[in-house]
Write an enzyme that holds these catalytic residues in place. Sequence first.
Site, PDB file in Angstrom:
ATOM      1  N   GLY A  78      -3.927  -3.220  -3.478  1.00 40.78           N
ATOM      2  CA  GLY A  78      -4.866  -3.499  -4.560  1.00 40.78           C
ATOM      3  C   GLY A  78      -6.282  -3.343  -4.056  1.00 40.78           C
ATOM      4  O   GLY A  78      -6.500  -2.773  -2.983  1.00 40.78           O
ATOM      5  N   CYS A 120      -9.082   2.827   5.168  1.00 44.24           N
ATOM      6  CA  CYS A 120      -9.166   1.436   5.651  1.00 44.24           C
ATOM      7  C   CYS A 120      -8.701   1.323   7.108  1.00 44.24           C
ATOM      8  O   CYS A 120      -8.840   0.269   7.719  1.00 44.24           O
ATOM      9  CB  CYS A 120      -8.328   0.502   4.783  1.00 44.24           C
ATOM     10  SG  CYS A 120      -9.169   0.027   3.273  1.00 44.24           S
ATOM     11  N   TYR A 146      -4.430  -4.616   5.798  1.00 37.03           N
ATOM     12  CA  TYR A 146      -3.933  -3.433   5.079  1.00 37.03           C
ATOM     13  C   TYR A 146      -4.145  -2.191   5.949  1.00 37.03           C
ATOM     14  O   TYR A 146      -3.261  -1.343   6.087  1.00 37.03           O
ATOM     15  CB  TYR A 146      -4.691  -3.340   3.752  1.00 37.03           C
ATOM     16  CG  TYR A 146      -4.535  -2.058   2.965  1.00 37.03           C
ATOM     17  CD1 TYR A 146      -3.362  -1.765   2.279  1.00 37.03           C
ATOM     18  CD2 TYR A 146      -5.593  -1.148   2.864  1.00 37.03           C
ATOM     19  CE1 TYR A 146      -3.238  -0.598   1.535  1.00 37.03           C
ATOM     20  CE2 TYR A 146      -5.487   0.012   2.116  1.00 37.03           C
ATOM     21  CZ  TYR A 146      -4.299   0.290   1.459  1.00 37.03           C
ATOM     22  OH  TYR A 146      -4.184   1.447   0.722  1.00 37.03           O
ATOM     23  N   LYS A 150      -1.327   0.298   7.738  1.00 33.48           N
ATOM     24  CA  LYS A 150      -1.322   1.751   7.497  1.00 33.48           C
ATOM     25  C   LYS A 150      -1.320   2.515   8.828  1.00 33.48           C
ATOM     26  O   LYS A 150      -0.654   3.536   8.971  1.00 33.48           O
ATOM     27  CB  LYS A 150      -2.554   2.171   6.679  1.00 33.48           C
ATOM     28  CG  LYS A 150      -2.506   1.800   5.209  1.00 33.48           C
ATOM     29  CD  LYS A 150      -1.586   2.727   4.423  1.00 33.48           C
ATOM     30  CE  LYS A 150      -1.698   2.527   2.928  1.00 33.48           C
ATOM     31  NZ  LYS A 150      -0.518   3.016   2.195  1.00 33.48           N
ATOM     32  N   ASN A 175     -11.299   5.857  -1.591  1.00 30.50           N
ATOM     33  CA  ASN A 175     -11.112   5.143  -2.848  1.00 30.50           C
ATOM     34  C   ASN A 175     -10.815   6.122  -3.995  1.00 30.50           C
ATOM     35  O   ASN A 175     -11.599   7.036  -4.221  1.00 30.50           O
ATOM     36  CB  ASN A 175     -12.447   4.463  -3.133  1.00 30.50           C
ATOM     37  CG  ASN A 175     -12.254   3.084  -3.637  1.00 30.50           C
ATOM     38  OD1 ASN A 175     -11.571   2.899  -4.630  1.00 30.50           O
ATOM     39  ND2 ASN A 175     -12.856   2.132  -2.952  1.00 30.50           N
ATOM     40  N   GLU A 188      -7.068  -4.230  -9.328  1.00 36.63           N
ATOM     41  CA  GLU A 188      -7.926  -3.084  -9.622  1.00 36.63           C
ATOM     42  C   GLU A 188      -8.972  -2.901  -8.531  1.00 36.63           C
ATOM     43  O   GLU A 188      -9.402  -3.841  -7.891  1.00 36.63           O
ATOM     44  CB  GLU A 188      -8.596  -3.236 -11.003  1.00 36.63           C
ATOM     45  CG  GLU A 188      -9.575  -4.374 -11.154  1.00 36.63           C
ATOM     46  CD  GLU A 188      -8.910  -5.723 -11.429  1.00 36.63           C
ATOM     47  OE1 GLU A 188      -7.708  -5.879 -11.158  1.00 36.63           O
ATOM     48  OE2 GLU A 188      -9.626  -6.640 -11.876  1.00 36.63           O
ATOM     49  N   LYS A 189      -9.413  -1.642  -8.356  1.00 34.51           N
ATOM     50  CA  LYS A 189     -10.432  -1.332  -7.347  1.00 34.51           C
ATOM     51  C   LYS A 189     -11.789  -1.237  -8.022  1.00 34.51           C
ATOM     52  O   LYS A 189     -11.881  -1.240  -9.258  1.00 34.51           O
ATOM     53  CB  LYS A 189     -10.063  -0.041  -6.642  1.00 34.51           C
ATOM     54  CG  LYS A 189      -8.672  -0.132  -6.028  1.00 34.51           C
ATOM     55  CD  LYS A 189      -8.394   0.987  -5.108  1.00 34.51           C
ATOM     56  CE  LYS A 189      -7.844   0.423  -3.814  1.00 34.51           C
ATOM     57  NZ  LYS A 189      -8.138   1.236  -2.670  1.00 34.51           N
ATOM     58  N   ARG A 217     -19.659   3.639  -0.520  1.00 38.79           N
ATOM     59  CA  ARG A 217     -18.303   4.202  -0.539  1.00 38.79           C
ATOM     60  C   ARG A 217     -18.357   5.613  -1.103  1.00 38.79           C
ATOM     61  O   ARG A 217     -19.341   6.024  -1.697  1.00 38.79           O
ATOM     62  CB  ARG A 217     -17.386   3.395  -1.473  1.00 38.79           C
ATOM     63  CG  ARG A 217     -17.197   1.953  -1.122  1.00 38.79           C
ATOM     64  CD  ARG A 217     -16.228   1.778   0.038  1.00 38.79           C
ATOM     65  NE  ARG A 217     -15.971   0.364   0.279  1.00 38.79           N
ATOM     66  CZ  ARG A 217     -16.761  -0.426   0.989  1.00 38.79           C
ATOM     67  NH1 ARG A 217     -17.852   0.042   1.538  1.00 38.79           N
ATOM     68  NH2 ARG A 217     -16.449  -1.690   1.172  1.00 38.79           N
ATOM     69  N   ARG A 280     -18.609   3.670   4.642  1.00 37.08           N
ATOM     70  CA  ARG A 280     -17.489   4.551   5.001  1.00 37.08           C
ATOM     71  C   ARG A 280     -18.000   5.980   4.922  1.00 37.08           C
ATOM     72  O   ARG A 280     -18.328   6.463   3.835  1.00 37.08           O
ATOM     73  CB  ARG A 280     -16.347   4.373   3.989  1.00 37.08           C
ATOM     74  CG  ARG A 280     -15.617   3.058   4.082  1.00 37.08           C
ATOM     75  CD  ARG A 280     -14.252   3.297   4.685  1.00 37.08           C
ATOM     76  NE  ARG A 280     -13.710   2.121   5.340  1.00 37.08           N
ATOM     77  CZ  ARG A 280     -13.010   1.182   4.729  1.00 37.08           C
ATOM     78  NH1 ARG A 280     -12.791   1.270   3.448  1.00 37.08           N
ATOM     79  NH2 ARG A 280     -12.526   0.173   5.413  1.00 37.08           N
TER      80      ARG A 280
HETATM   81  P1  NAD Z   1      -0.379   1.609  -7.019  1.00 34.38           P
HETATM   82  O1  NAD Z   1      -0.356   0.151  -6.718  1.00 34.38           O
HETATM   83  O2  NAD Z   1      -0.785   2.033  -8.394  1.00 34.38           O
HETATM   84  O3  NAD Z   1       1.034   2.265  -6.697  1.00 34.38           O
HETATM   85  C1  NAD Z   1       1.871   1.768  -5.684  1.00 34.38           C
HETATM   86  C2  NAD Z   1       3.263   1.636  -6.270  1.00 34.38           C
HETATM   87  O4  NAD Z   1       4.138   1.129  -5.258  1.00 34.38           O
HETATM   88  C3  NAD Z   1       3.346   0.661  -7.463  1.00 34.38           C
HETATM   89  O5  NAD Z   1       3.804   1.309  -8.637  1.00 34.38           O
HETATM   90  C4  NAD Z   1       4.329  -0.384  -6.991  1.00 34.38           C
HETATM   91  O6  NAD Z   1       5.186  -0.878  -8.016  1.00 34.38           O
HETATM   92  C5  NAD Z   1       5.113   0.354  -5.923  1.00 34.38           C
HETATM   93  N1  NAD Z   1       5.801  -0.602  -5.072  1.00 34.38           N
HETATM   94  C6  NAD Z   1       5.281  -1.740  -4.532  1.00 34.38           C
HETATM   95  N2  NAD Z   1       6.259  -2.438  -3.924  1.00 34.38           N
HETATM   96  C7  NAD Z   1       7.406  -1.720  -4.101  1.00 34.38           C
HETATM   97  C8  NAD Z   1       8.756  -1.930  -3.689  1.00 34.38           C
HETATM   98  N3  NAD Z   1       9.115  -3.029  -3.007  1.00 34.38           N
HETATM   99  N4  NAD Z   1       9.664  -0.994  -4.011  1.00 34.38           N
HETATM  100  C9  NAD Z   1       9.311   0.125  -4.722  1.00 34.38           C
HETATM  101  N5  NAD Z   1       8.063   0.359  -5.137  1.00 34.38           N
HETATM  102  C10 NAD Z   1       7.117  -0.551  -4.820  1.00 34.38           C
HETATM  103  O7  NAD Z   1      -1.311   2.280  -5.911  1.00 34.38           O
HETATM  104  P2  NAD Z   1      -1.993   3.721  -5.852  1.00 34.38           P
HETATM  105  O8  NAD Z   1      -3.442   3.522  -6.062  1.00 34.38           O
HETATM  106  O9  NAD Z   1      -1.258   4.673  -6.683  1.00 34.38           O
HETATM  107  O10 NAD Z   1      -1.779   4.058  -4.313  1.00 34.38           O
HETATM  108  C11 NAD Z   1      -0.748   4.925  -3.854  1.00 34.38           C
HETATM  109  C12 NAD Z   1      -0.792   4.998  -2.352  1.00 34.38           C
HETATM  110  O11 NAD Z   1      -2.081   5.443  -1.921  1.00 34.38           O
HETATM  111  C13 NAD Z   1      -0.553   3.669  -1.651  1.00 34.38           C
HETATM  112  O12 NAD Z   1       0.192   3.896  -0.479  1.00 34.38           O
HETATM  113  C14 NAD Z   1      -1.957   3.206  -1.292  1.00 34.38           C
HETATM  114  O13 NAD Z   1      -1.953   2.331  -0.193  1.00 34.38           O
HETATM  115  C15 NAD Z   1      -2.635   4.534  -0.984  1.00 34.38           C
HETATM  116  N6  NAD Z   1      -4.103   4.477  -1.146  1.00 34.38           N
HETATM  117  C16 NAD Z   1      -4.638   4.305  -2.390  1.00 34.38           C
HETATM  118  C17 NAD Z   1      -6.032   4.277  -2.516  1.00 34.38           C
HETATM  119  C18 NAD Z   1      -6.681   4.092  -3.875  1.00 34.38           C
HETATM  120  O14 NAD Z   1      -7.911   4.057  -3.933  1.00 34.38           O
HETATM  121  N7  NAD Z   1      -5.959   3.984  -4.966  1.00 34.38           N
HETATM  122  C19 NAD Z   1      -6.845   4.401  -1.395  1.00 34.38           C
HETATM  123  C20 NAD Z   1      -6.252   4.551  -0.144  1.00 34.38           C
HETATM  124  C21 NAD Z   1      -4.863   4.608  -0.036  1.00 34.38           C
END
Ligand code: NAD
Length: 319
Positions: A78, A120, A146, A150, A175, A188-189, A217, A280
Site C-alpha cells: 500500500g 523502495c 517493504y 523486496k 510510484n 492508496e498511494k 518523487r 528518489r
Molecule cells: P495492488 O495491491 O493493487 O495489487 C497486489 C495484488 O496482490 C492485490 O490484488 C492483492 O489482492 C494480491 N495479493 C495480496 N496478497 C495475496 C495473497 N496472499 N494471495 C494472492 N494474491 C494476493 O498493488 P499494485 O500497485 O498493483 O502493485 C503490483 C506490484 O508492484 C506489487 O508487487 C508492488 O509491490 C509493486 N510495486 C507497486 C508500486 C506502485 O506504485 N503501485 C510501486 C513499486 C512496486
Amino acid sequence: MKKAMVTGAGGFIAHHLIKRLHQEGYWVRGADIKKPEFGKTAADEFSVLDLRGFENCKKALALDGTFDEVYHLAADMGGMGFIHSMACDIMRNSALMNIHMINAVAQAKIKRYFFSSSVCIYRDMKIGEPEMSEEQAYPALPDNEYGWEKLYAERIALAYGKQHEFKVRIARFQNCYGPEGTWHGGREKAPAAICRKVAEVQDGGTIEVWGDGSAVRSYTYVDDMVDGIYRLMQSDLEGPANIGNPEYVSVNQLVEIVARVAGKKINIKHIKGPVGVQSRNFSNEKIYKTGWRARFNTEAGIRKTYPWIEQQVKKSRHA
Ligand code: NAD
C-alpha cells in the site's frame, strides 16, 4: 499462442498488464486472492487463490503443457501509511508468496519469470543528488521493511534463475498511478490520495498533506509501467532495471498539478504523517536500452486519472 500466468491479477498494475498481454495475443491466466475491484478482468481464466501457500502456487501454474511466462505482481502492499504501520504483514505475506511462487516456477520448468520490485529498495536520497543506477542499491539501506523484503525477493528470484537455469527479469517500479487503482481505504498511494482529497473539497477548499510537501518523487502512469514490464520481459537485460517517469515533482507540486486538472483553487494544510524518504532519483538508462520511454508526464497522467477518481468519489456519495 503464448501463455502467461499473472499474479496480483485482482490488483492495479497486473489488471492493466493483462489487458496489454491480451492485446499482444497471449492466452492469460490471472491469479489473486480476490477478483479485480474495478472493471472486468481481461484474463482468459481467473483463479482465486491465496498464494502464500506452495500448493496454491502450484495450482496457479497447473496447465496441460507449461506457461511460457510468469509475471509475479502479487504482494501485500500500500502507500506510506500502510507500509509504516503494517511491516510484519508485508514482510510475512509477501515473503511467503515470493518464496513459494519462485519454487513452483522452478518445479514447473517455466522459462521466463518476471518479478515486480520497487525503488523502495534504495536508501534515502537528498534532493538533487545524482541519479542512482541499479548497482548502487548496494550497500543496501532501504528506508522501510517493504524495501528490505523486496530486496530479499529479488535475490531469491535471481538465485533460482541461476541454479535452475531460467530467465529472470526484475523491474524496480517508481510510484505508479492511474485509473482503476486503489483510491481510498488506507492502501492508496500519494497521487490517488491527493486526487481523492481534491475531488472531495469545493473550489477554494483545503486539503491535508502529510509532512511539509517538499519530498520529491517520480510518478509513472500505469500504461507506461505496463509497457516497461512488457519490454523488459521480452528483452535480454539481466539483473534488476528501474522503470520510472524521469520527471521529479514534490508533493506540493503534485497538489498544484491535481488542482489545475480539477480546475479548483486548493489550499494545503501540512500535518504530521509518514512521509518516507526525502527524495528518489534513479537512472532509467538500463530500461531505455529496450526502447522504452515514459509517454505521459505527470500532468498528462493526472488528466487521465483524476476524472476516474472524481467519478468514484461521486458514486460513493450516492451509495
Ligand atoms: P495492488 O495491491 O493493487 O495489487 C497486489 C495484488 O496482490 C492485490 O490484488 C492483492 O489482492 C494480491 N495479493 C495480496 N496478497 C495475496 C495473497 N496472499 N494471495 C494472492 N494474491 C494476493 O498493488 P499494485 O500497485 O498493483 O502493485 C503490483 C506490484 O508492484 C506489487 O508487487 C508492488 O509491490 C509493486 N510495486 C507497486 C508500486 C506502485 O506504485 N503501485 C510501486 C513499486 C512496486
